[in-house]
Design an enzyme around this catalytic site. Structure first.
Site, PDB file in Angstrom:
ATOM      1  N   CYS A  29     -26.462 -28.583  18.186  1.00 50.14           N
ATOM      2  CA  CYS A  29     -26.707 -29.924  19.127  1.00 50.14           C
ATOM      3  C   CYS A  29     -27.847 -29.557  19.970  1.00 50.14           C
ATOM      4  O   CYS A  29     -28.023 -28.523  20.600  1.00 50.14           O
ATOM      5  CB  CYS A  29     -25.317 -30.048  19.890  1.00 50.14           C
ATOM      6  SG  CYS A  29     -25.655 -31.442  20.819  1.00 50.14           S
ATOM      7  N   TYR A  86     -31.636 -34.701  18.386  1.00 48.48           N
ATOM      8  CA  TYR A  86     -32.325 -35.855  18.647  1.00 48.48           C
ATOM      9  C   TYR A  86     -33.908 -35.564  19.053  1.00 48.48           C
ATOM     10  O   TYR A  86     -33.986 -34.466  19.428  1.00 48.48           O
ATOM     11  CB  TYR A  86     -31.852 -36.784  19.858  1.00 48.48           C
ATOM     12  CG  TYR A  86     -30.372 -37.306  19.560  1.00 48.48           C
ATOM     13  CD1 TYR A  86     -30.164 -38.232  18.952  1.00 48.48           C
ATOM     14  CD2 TYR A  86     -29.547 -36.420  20.154  1.00 48.48           C
ATOM     15  CE1 TYR A  86     -28.773 -39.031  18.751  1.00 48.48           C
ATOM     16  CE2 TYR A  86     -28.095 -36.818  20.125  1.00 48.48           C
ATOM     17  CZ  TYR A  86     -27.842 -37.803  19.381  1.00 48.48           C
ATOM     18  OH  TYR A  86     -26.577 -38.367  19.145  1.00 48.48           O
TER      19      TYR A  86
HETATM   20  P1  NAP Z   1     -35.721 -28.394  26.463  1.00 49.58           P
HETATM   21  O1  NAP Z   1     -35.533 -28.031  27.752  1.00 49.58           O
HETATM   22  O2  NAP Z   1     -36.901 -29.156  25.913  1.00 49.58           O
HETATM   23  O3  NAP Z   1     -35.400 -27.286  25.301  1.00 49.58           O
HETATM   24  C1  NAP Z   1     -34.654 -26.351  25.146  1.00 49.58           C
HETATM   25  C2  NAP Z   1     -34.817 -24.998  24.731  1.00 49.58           C
HETATM   26  O4  NAP Z   1     -35.331 -25.275  23.438  1.00 49.58           O
HETATM   27  C3  NAP Z   1     -36.219 -24.583  25.175  1.00 49.58           C
HETATM   28  O5  NAP Z   1     -36.061 -23.189  25.416  1.00 49.58           O
HETATM   29  C4  NAP Z   1     -37.159 -24.815  24.266  1.00 49.58           C
HETATM   30  O6  NAP Z   1     -38.176 -23.853  24.317  1.00 49.58           O
HETATM   31  C5  NAP Z   1     -36.511 -24.676  23.022  1.00 49.58           C
HETATM   32  N1  NAP Z   1     -37.143 -25.306  21.712  1.00 49.58           N
HETATM   33  C6  NAP Z   1     -38.009 -26.141  21.676  1.00 49.58           C
HETATM   34  N2  NAP Z   1     -38.443 -26.378  20.282  1.00 49.58           N
HETATM   35  C7  NAP Z   1     -37.504 -25.547  19.509  1.00 49.58           C
HETATM   36  C8  NAP Z   1     -37.319 -25.400  18.345  1.00 49.58           C
HETATM   37  N3  NAP Z   1     -38.126 -25.832  17.262  1.00 49.58           N
HETATM   38  N4  NAP Z   1     -36.336 -24.417  17.882  1.00 49.58           N
HETATM   39  C9  NAP Z   1     -35.672 -23.849  18.623  1.00 49.58           C
HETATM   40  N5  NAP Z   1     -35.697 -23.962  20.174  1.00 49.58           N
HETATM   41  C10 NAP Z   1     -36.639 -24.987  20.506  1.00 49.58           C
HETATM   42  O7  NAP Z   1     -34.412 -29.274  25.890  1.00 49.58           O
HETATM   43  P2  NAP Z   1     -33.889 -30.775  26.747  1.00 49.58           P
HETATM   44  O8  NAP Z   1     -35.109 -31.274  27.354  1.00 49.58           O
HETATM   45  O9  NAP Z   1     -32.644 -30.328  27.588  1.00 49.58           O
HETATM   46  O10 NAP Z   1     -33.472 -31.615  25.340  1.00 49.58           O
HETATM   47  C11 NAP Z   1     -32.546 -31.226  24.620  1.00 49.58           C
HETATM   48  C12 NAP Z   1     -32.208 -32.340  23.407  1.00 49.58           C
HETATM   49  O11 NAP Z   1     -31.029 -32.325  23.090  1.00 49.58           O
HETATM   50  C13 NAP Z   1     -32.717 -33.782  23.723  1.00 49.58           C
HETATM   51  O12 NAP Z   1     -33.509 -33.915  22.450  1.00 49.58           O
HETATM   52  C14 NAP Z   1     -31.618 -34.373  23.602  1.00 49.58           C
HETATM   53  O13 NAP Z   1     -31.885 -36.043  23.119  1.00 49.58           O
HETATM   54  C15 NAP Z   1     -30.644 -33.733  22.963  1.00 49.58           C
HETATM   55  N6  NAP Z   1     -29.254 -33.903  23.056  1.00 49.58           N
HETATM   56  C16 NAP Z   1     -28.757 -34.443  24.309  1.00 49.58           C
HETATM   57  C17 NAP Z   1     -27.419 -34.844  24.719  1.00 49.58           C
HETATM   58  C18 NAP Z   1     -26.678 -35.066  25.794  1.00 49.58           C
HETATM   59  O14 NAP Z   1     -25.743 -35.523  25.916  1.00 49.58           O
HETATM   60  N7  NAP Z   1     -27.527 -35.118  27.114  1.00 49.58           N
HETATM   61  C19 NAP Z   1     -26.530 -34.522  23.508  1.00 49.58           C
HETATM   62  C20 NAP Z   1     -27.106 -33.951  22.067  1.00 49.58           C
HETATM   63  C21 NAP Z   1     -28.335 -33.679  22.090  1.00 49.58           C
HETATM   64  P3  NAP Z   1     -39.769 -24.353  24.618  1.00 49.58           P
HETATM   65  O15 NAP Z   1     -39.566 -25.701  25.648  1.00 49.58           O
HETATM   66  O16 NAP Z   1     -40.149 -23.165  25.663  1.00 49.58           O
HETATM   67  O17 NAP Z   1     -40.846 -24.486  23.723  1.00 49.58           O
END
Ligand code: NAP
Length: 297
Positions: free
Chosen positions: A256, A297
């Site tokens: 997720c 996503y």
């Molecule tokens: P983020 O802070 O941008 O990233 C989280 C971690 O993932 C960071 O350490 C990032 O590293 C790393 N990462 C980036 N690219 C990656 C890759 N290709 N493989 C593995 N790790 C990677 O995350 P966020 O802004 O919280 O976003 C989370 C995502 O979850 C969104 O797309 C959201 O839509 C989704 N989501 C959210 C929910 C919810 O309920 N809120 C539920 C399901 C899914 P770096 O930034 O250092 O590259």
């Protein structure tokens, strides 16, 4: 699956009206607006029976200034147990990161995302329009107590696991349970104390991948962008455990978070799969057996 799963009890035409009772920042203030992640608790009066792993729809008031049309519904994973954080089945919690984006059409950068900023700015007492519950594919198995489960999250993708792990350990889960959680910095690990507390359960293992502080020591086997420590590298570090667990025919893998994680994790798993499956694709086998659940996503 025989259990009763409620779906779409509330829709755009029949909204559930909730009221915010809590909006707390989960990350250190010093990380600024870019790492502002909120835990928001919403209370309601009507029945809204949901299961961990489902999502809730949120509909902002008014119109989208970019399109002039009413706002679209946004889905968020439910971050509370099915009893809710207030314990009486009359609340639901979500985990939201304040989002900013760049508009290639106008050249404008750091444009605040409408829905996430609306949610992050809500205050206790504010009313909110909701739909759902939504989704039946990311649920826990009914017989989770004896099953081995591997949960992998990036960022706010951790949301559904908060409720899942709480319910599982409350109900005495006995299988091996792994949580791999990737974030940018140690001080933005969401719900970290809660997950740490489950270490009291001998069958729980919790690993963090801190992309902007730690390097990936397996850059040949599991290449990552900028050689960062991503969840797939952390999983590879624990490959002995993963192979042991994934060999069991009823173990499940949940992913997720960011879309980008999916291919990196699957590539890494294909490599490990060669030790489990002599020929053919191990990931395809897991998918065919419905042992991988993905919400990215
Ligand atoms: P983020 O802070 O941008 O990233 C989280 C971690 O993932 C960071 O350490 C990032 O590293 C790393 N990462 C980036 N690219 C990656 C890759 N290709 N493989 C593995 N790790 C990677 O995350 P966020 O802004 O919280 O976003 C989370 C995502 O979850 C969104 O797309 C959201 O839509 C989704 N989501 C959210 C929910 C919810 O309920 N809120 C539920 C399901 C899914 P770096 O930034 O250092 O590259």
């Amino acid at each position: 699956m025989n259990r009763n799963v409620s779906l779409n009890l509330y829709t755009i035409n029949k909204l559930l009206i909730g009221q915010v009772t809590q909006n707390r920042r989960l990350t250190t203030e010093s990380r600024g607006l870019r790492n502002d992640v909120r835990h928001i608790v919403i209370r309601y009066q009507e029945p809204f029976p949901y299961l961990v792993g489902q999502s809730v729809g949120i509909l902002m008031d008014g119109t989208d200034p970019l399109t002039g049309k009413p706002h679209k519904l946004r889905l968020y994973s439910i971050a509370s147990t099915s009893k809710g954080d207030e314990g009486d089945g009359q609340s639901v919690s979500v985990c939201v990161v304040r989002h900013f984006w760049d508009n290639p059409k106008t050249g404008e950068t750091s444009v605040p995302g409408l829905a996430s900023n609306y949610l992050c700015d809500l205050r206790p007492g504010d009313k909110i329009r909701m739909t759902g519950p939504v989704g039946r594919h990311f649920l826990l198995p009914e017989d989770f107590k004896k099953q081995d489960l591997i949960f992998v999250a990036t960022g706010t993708g951790i949301a559904p696991y908060r409720g899942m792990l709480s319910e599982m350990f409350d109900q005495g889960a006995e299988g091996e349970v792994f949580l791999f959680f990737g974030v940018q910095y140690r001080d933005v690990l969401l719900y970290h104390d809660e997950f740490e507390s489950y270490r009291r359960c001998k069958n729980f293992s919790y690993f963090t991948a801190i992309s902007r502080e730690d390097k990936n020591p397996f850059s040949n086997e599991v290449p990552t962008r900028g050689n960062k420590m991503y969840v797939q590298a952390k999983m590879y570090e624990r490959r002995g455990d993963l192979i042991r667990v994934l060999k069991k025919p009823d173990s499940l893998l949940y992913l997720c978070g960011l879309k980008g994680m999916e291919s990196g994790i699957f590539q890494m798993l294909e490599g490990l799969g060669r030790e489990i499956l002599p020929s053919g694709s191990f990931v395809e086998k897991l998918k065919a057996e419905q042992r991988v659940k993905v919400e990215v996503y």
